[in-house]
Design a protein around this motif. Structure first.
Motif, PDB file in Angstrom:
ATOM      1  N   UNK A  86      12.555 -15.335-100.355  1.00  0.00           N
ATOM      2  CA  UNK A  86      12.632 -16.150 -99.136  1.00  0.00           C
ATOM      3  C   UNK A  86      14.093 -16.457 -98.810  1.00  0.00           C
ATOM      4  N   UNK A  87      14.886 -16.782 -99.824  1.00  0.00           N
ATOM      5  CA  UNK A  87      16.309 -17.024 -99.611  1.00  0.00           C
ATOM      6  C   UNK A  87      16.982 -15.783 -99.030  1.00  0.00           C
ATOM      7  N   UNK A  88      16.722 -14.616 -99.633  1.00  0.00           N
ATOM      8  CA  UNK A  88      17.347 -13.373 -99.173  1.00  0.00           C
ATOM      9  C   UNK A  88      16.984 -13.069 -97.723  1.00  0.00           C
ATOM     10  N   UNK A  89      15.725 -13.278 -97.343  1.00  0.00           N
ATOM     11  CA  UNK A  89      15.290 -13.018 -95.969  1.00  0.00           C
ATOM     12  C   UNK A  89      15.967 -13.978 -94.988  1.00  0.00           C
ATOM     13  N   UNK A  90      16.004 -15.260 -95.344  1.00  0.00           N
ATOM     14  CA  UNK A  90      16.650 -16.244 -94.471  1.00  0.00           C
ATOM     15  C   UNK A  90      18.144 -15.973 -94.342  1.00  0.00           C
ATOM     16  N   UNK A  91      18.780 -15.607 -95.445  1.00  0.00           N
ATOM     17  CA  UNK A  91      20.214 -15.317 -95.428  1.00  0.00           C
ATOM     18  C   UNK A  91      20.510 -14.110 -94.547  1.00  0.00           C
ATOM     19  N   UNK A  92      19.711 -13.047 -94.679  1.00  0.00           N
ATOM     20  CA  UNK A  92      19.959 -11.845 -93.878  1.00  0.00           C
ATOM     21  C   UNK A  92      19.706 -12.093 -92.391  1.00  0.00           C
ATOM     22  N   UNK A  93      18.884 -13.090 -92.058  1.00  0.00           N
ATOM     23  CA  UNK A  93      18.621 -13.435 -90.656  1.00  0.00           C
ATOM     24  C   UNK A  93      19.589 -14.514 -90.151  1.00  0.00           C
ATOM     25  N   UNK A  94      20.617 -14.842 -90.938  1.00  0.00           N
ATOM     26  CA  UNK A  94      21.606 -15.887 -90.596  1.00  0.00           C
ATOM     27  C   UNK A  94      20.949 -17.236 -90.348  1.00  0.00           C
ATOM     28  N   UNK A  95      19.885 -17.517 -91.089  1.00  0.00           N
ATOM     29  CA  UNK A  95      19.179 -18.787 -90.938  1.00  0.00           C
ATOM     30  C   UNK A  95      19.532 -19.776 -92.040  1.00  0.00           C
ATOM     31  N   UNK A  96      20.381 -19.385 -92.968  1.00  0.00           N
ATOM     32  CA  UNK A  96      20.890 -20.308 -93.974  1.00  0.00           C
ATOM     33  C   UNK A  96      22.260 -20.740 -93.477  1.00  0.00           C
ATOM     34  N   UNK A  97      22.406 -22.032 -93.179  1.00  0.00           N
ATOM     35  CA  UNK A  97      23.664 -22.527 -92.629  1.00  0.00           C
ATOM     36  C   UNK A  97      24.229 -23.635 -93.496  1.00  0.00           C
ATOM     37  N   UNK A  98      25.528 -23.782 -93.430  1.00  0.00           N
ATOM     38  CA  UNK A  98      26.220 -24.815 -94.194  1.00  0.00           C
ATOM     39  C   UNK A  98      25.741 -26.196 -93.744  1.00  0.00           C
ATOM     40  N   UNK A  99      25.412 -27.038 -94.686  1.00  0.00           N
ATOM     41  CA  UNK A  99      24.936 -28.386 -94.379  1.00  0.00           C
ATOM     42  C   UNK A  99      26.051 -29.275 -93.831  1.00  0.00           C
ATOM     43  N   UNK A 100      27.296 -28.871 -93.992  1.00  0.00           N
ATOM     44  CA  UNK A 100      28.411 -29.689 -93.536  1.00  0.00           C
ATOM     45  C   UNK A 100      28.924 -29.220 -92.177  1.00  0.00           C
ATOM     46  N   UNK A 101      29.242 -27.918 -92.051  1.00  0.00           N
ATOM     47  CA  UNK A 101      29.845 -27.420 -90.805  1.00  0.00           C
ATOM     48  C   UNK A 101      28.908 -26.567 -89.968  1.00  0.00           C
ATOM     49  N   UNK A 102      27.777 -26.155 -90.524  1.00  0.00           N
ATOM     50  CA  UNK A 102      26.833 -25.340 -89.773  1.00  0.00           C
ATOM     51  C   UNK A 102      27.155 -23.861 -89.762  1.00  0.00           C
ATOM     52  N   UNK A 103      28.191 -23.444 -90.472  1.00  0.00           N
ATOM     53  CA  UNK A 103      28.558 -22.030 -90.512  1.00  0.00           C
ATOM     54  C   UNK A 103      27.479 -21.183 -91.167  1.00  0.00           C
ATOM     55  N   UNK A 104      27.390 -19.927 -90.774  1.00  0.00           N
ATOM     56  CA  UNK A 104      26.361 -19.040 -91.315  1.00  0.00           C
ATOM     57  C   UNK A 104      26.893 -18.081 -92.372  1.00  0.00           C
ATOM     58  N   UNK A 105      28.186 -18.127 -92.665  1.00  0.00           N
ATOM     59  CA  UNK A 105      28.761 -17.289 -93.718  1.00  0.00           C
ATOM     60  C   UNK A 105      28.607 -18.038 -95.038  1.00  0.00           C
ATOM     61  N   UNK A 106      27.412 -17.939 -95.617  1.00  0.00           N
ATOM     62  CA  UNK A 106      27.034 -18.705 -96.805  1.00  0.00           C
ATOM     63  C   UNK A 106      26.719 -17.736 -97.948  1.00  0.00           C
ATOM     64  N   UNK A 107      27.064 -18.138 -99.151  1.00  0.00           N
ATOM     65  CA  UNK A 107      26.742 -17.331-100.329  1.00  0.00           C
ATOM     66  C   UNK A 107      26.343 -18.260-101.471  1.00  0.00           C
ATOM     67  N   UNK A 108      25.712 -17.689-102.485  1.00  0.00           N
ATOM     68  CA  UNK A 108      25.350 -18.470-103.666  1.00  0.00           C
ATOM     69  C   UNK A 108      26.619 -18.815-104.428  1.00  0.00           C
ATOM     70  N   UNK A 109      26.632 -19.997-104.995  1.00  0.00           N
ATOM     71  CA  UNK A 109      27.749 -20.446-105.811  1.00  0.00           C
ATOM     72  C   UNK A 109      27.365 -20.294-107.281  1.00  0.00           C
ATOM     73  N   UNK A 110      28.307 -20.489-108.159  1.00  0.00           N
ATOM     74  CA  UNK A 110      28.018 -20.444-109.587  1.00  0.00           C
ATOM     75  C   UNK A 110      27.056 -21.578-109.922  1.00  0.00           C
ATOM     76  N   UNK A 111      25.996 -21.244-110.629  1.00  0.00           N
ATOM     77  CA  UNK A 111      24.977 -22.238-110.958  1.00  0.00           C
ATOM     78  C   UNK A 111      24.706 -22.208-112.460  1.00  0.00           C
ATOM     79  N   UNK A 112      24.379 -23.356-112.995  1.00  0.00           N
ATOM     80  CA  UNK A 112      23.964 -23.455-114.383  1.00  0.00           C
ATOM     81  C   UNK A 112      22.477 -23.790-114.404  1.00  0.00           C
ATOM     82  N   UNK A 113      21.723 -23.228-115.317  1.00  0.00           N
ATOM     83  CA  UNK A 113      20.294 -23.556-115.355  1.00  0.00           C
ATOM     84  C   UNK A 113      20.093 -25.004-115.756  1.00  0.00           C
ATOM     85  N   UNK A 114      19.065 -25.604-115.224  1.00  0.00           N
ATOM     86  CA  UNK A 114      18.749 -26.989-115.562  1.00  0.00           C
ATOM     87  C   UNK A 114      17.588 -26.972-116.537  1.00  0.00           C
ATOM     88  N   UNK A 115      17.848 -27.505-117.712  1.00  0.00           N
ATOM     89  CA  UNK A 115      16.841 -27.503-118.767  1.00  0.00           C
ATOM     90  C   UNK A 115      16.570 -28.941-119.165  1.00  0.00           C
TER      91      UNK A 115
END
Length: 141
Positions: free
Chosen positions: A23-52
């Motif tokens: 679902x993330x990949x589909x939304x990203x490819x359709x430019x529907x994932x936007x920055x929560x701060x500026x609204x930009x559509x050039x968004x990528x995944x950041x480094x994440x650590x698993x939550x255990x």
């Protein structure tokens, strides 16, 4: 549900939940994932650590809707003020700004979208406009 840490091309960091990785990949490819701060559509995944395990009192995270920094808080407050005190004219911004400048319609605060060539023409003609550092709320996640 899956939570991703995301970052935009302006280095704004934010989190968002998605139904699945697909679902993330589909939304990203359709430019529907936007920055929560500026609204930009050039968004990528950041480094994440698993939550255990469960969060402890010393490991409590901020709510997803809370700004991560004072700068993000200032952007949020600016957006709220602009949206509360101005009229959103959408893609008709250039035409409306020109009508107000020429006295064809009553003077009022407006915001919206303009193509780069429209904005340049407004500035060249002396119409007082300024770009906003965010996208309208209706275009954000």
């Amino acid at each position: 549900m899956i939570r991703y840490s995301l970052i935009c091309d302006k280095d704004h960091q934010f989190d968002s939940w998605f139904q699945s990785a697909d679902a993330f990949d589909k939304l990203l490819s359709a430019s529907m994932v936007t920055c929560a701060i500026c609204g930009g559509t050039d968004v990528r995944k950041s480094v994440m650590a698993p939550r255990i395990g469960k969060a402890t009192d010393t490991n409590v995270e901020r709510p997803l809707s809370a700004p991560a920094s004072t700068a993000e808080q200032a952007f949020k407050e600016l957006r709220e003020k602009v949206e509360a005190t101005s009229e959103d004219v959408g893609t008709d911004f250039a035409a409306e700004a020109r009508k107000i400048h020429d006295g064809e319609t009553p003077e009022r605060s407006i915001y919206g979208q303009a193509k780069p060539d429209e904005a340049k023409a407004l500035i060249e003609d002396g119409v007082p406009v300024v770009p906003l550092p965010f996208m309208p709320s209706r275009k954000t996640n």
